[in-house]
Scaffold this motif. Sequence first.
Motif, PDB file in Angstrom:
ATOM      1  N   ILE A  89       0.838  -1.196   0.000  1.00 13.74           N
ATOM      2  CA  ILE A  89       0.000   0.000   0.000  1.00 13.74           C
ATOM      3  C   ILE A  89       0.876   1.251   0.000  1.00 13.74           C
ATOM      4  CG2 ILE A  89      -1.774   1.298   1.244  1.00 13.74           C
ATOM      5  CD1 ILE A  89      -2.620  -1.349   2.568  1.00 13.74           C
ATOM      6  N   GLY A  90       0.686   2.102  -0.993  1.00 16.65           N
ATOM      7  CA  GLY A  90       1.372   3.390  -1.012  1.00 16.65           C
ATOM      8  C   GLY A  90       2.871   3.311  -1.200  1.00 16.65           C
ATOM      9  N   THR A  91       3.323   2.338  -1.988  1.00 19.70           N
ATOM     10  CA  THR A  91       4.756   2.179  -2.219  1.00 19.70           C
ATOM     11  C   THR A  91       5.080   2.374  -3.697  1.00 19.70           C
ATOM     12  OG1 THR A  91       4.617  -0.218  -2.584  1.00 19.70           O
ATOM     13  CG2 THR A  91       4.920   0.536  -0.317  1.00 19.70           C
ATOM     14  N   SER A  92       6.244   2.950  -3.964  1.00 18.51           N
ATOM     15  CA  SER A  92       6.647   3.222  -5.344  1.00 18.51           C
ATOM     16  C   SER A  92       7.253   2.001  -6.020  1.00 18.51           C
ATOM     17  CB  SER A  92       7.670   4.358  -5.372  1.00 18.51           C
ATOM     18  OG  SER A  92       8.874   3.954  -4.721  1.00 18.51           O
ATOM     19  N   GLY A  93       7.771   1.062  -5.201  1.00 15.13           N
ATOM     20  CA  GLY A  93       8.456  -0.092  -5.767  1.00 15.13           C
ATOM     21  C   GLY A  93       9.876   0.195  -6.191  1.00 15.13           C
ATOM     22  N   ASN A  94      10.415   1.329  -5.753  1.00 19.87           N
ATOM     23  CA  ASN A  94      11.770   1.715  -6.148  1.00 19.87           C
ATOM     24  C   ASN A  94      12.842   1.346  -5.132  1.00 19.87           C
ATOM     25  OD1 ASN A  94      11.730   3.239  -8.760  1.00 19.87           O
ATOM     26  ND2 ASN A  94      10.206   4.473  -7.679  1.00 19.87           N
ATOM     27  N   VAL A  95      12.441   1.084  -3.897  1.00 21.90           N
ATOM     28  CA  VAL A  95      13.413   0.902  -2.821  1.00 21.90           C
ATOM     29  C   VAL A  95      13.489  -0.565  -2.410  1.00 21.90           C
ATOM     30  CG1 VAL A  95      14.046   1.575  -0.474  1.00 21.90           C
ATOM     31  CG2 VAL A  95      12.989   3.250  -1.997  1.00 21.90           C
ATOM     32  N   TYR A  96      14.668  -1.130  -2.503  1.00 20.30           N
ATOM     33  CA  TYR A  96      14.899  -2.513  -2.074  1.00 20.30           C
ATOM     34  C   TYR A  96      15.450  -2.503  -0.646  1.00 20.30           C
ATOM     35  CZ  TYR A  96      13.962  -4.295  -6.711  1.00 20.30           C
ATOM     36  OH  TYR A  96      13.326  -4.644  -7.870  1.00 20.30           O
TER      37      TYR A  96
END
Length: 232
Positions: A171-178
């Motif tokens: 929820i509410g995540t960009s998917g850019n940060v590992y």
Amino acid sequence: MEKIVILTGAGISAESGLSTFRDTGGIWAQHAVEDVATPEAFARNPDLVHEFYNARRAKAADVAPNPAHLALARLEREHAGQVIVVTQNVDALHEAAGSGSVIHMHGALNGALCAACGHRWPAPQEMRTSDPCPACSATSTRPDVVWFGEMPYQMDAIWQHLEEADIFAAIGTSGNVYPAAAFGQHAGRAGAHTIELNLEPSVNVRDFAELRHGPAGSIVPAWVEELLSRQT
């Protein structure tokens, strides 16, 4: 009983008035990451880092949970199985809404950490470079947050929760940060139904079996209502 594991990012707190890392005009837009959110920045200019996090702490203390936070707290209360919230956020809005099972993988603004001995304690509203550690007296007080280049907290427990999940929601995540960007794929491979609830498709949208896009304050309560209605 279904185990639900939920990852939340800055998007869930944006509707409460907290700017995200990528917002223009927000607090992050006023500083380069390299100057305020790395161990090197703290070693170079601890006063500036404390000033930045004091401002974030003050802002976070001035906002309230929104309907998305409240819906997740309701889900934890009323779901017959286990609900675990893993958050990338350093605010305390999940707890303020009533959630109890919250893992802060990036730390928390309301925590202080001694860089010398590792002691942790509740952070005052304003932290200073000269603040001594209550345990060792070293003047190495820093915010208990995970900076760029540091390992997120409780990763072993998080991977275990993902492998046990029946449902995984981001929820509410960009998917850019590992490593958080890999959670959907990891949970899906372990057999979880994966769902993305986001303002717009994330960069790793293909990792999710179900997609719901729109404001978190609208789509999260609707999703929770559906989940709970299946129990009755």
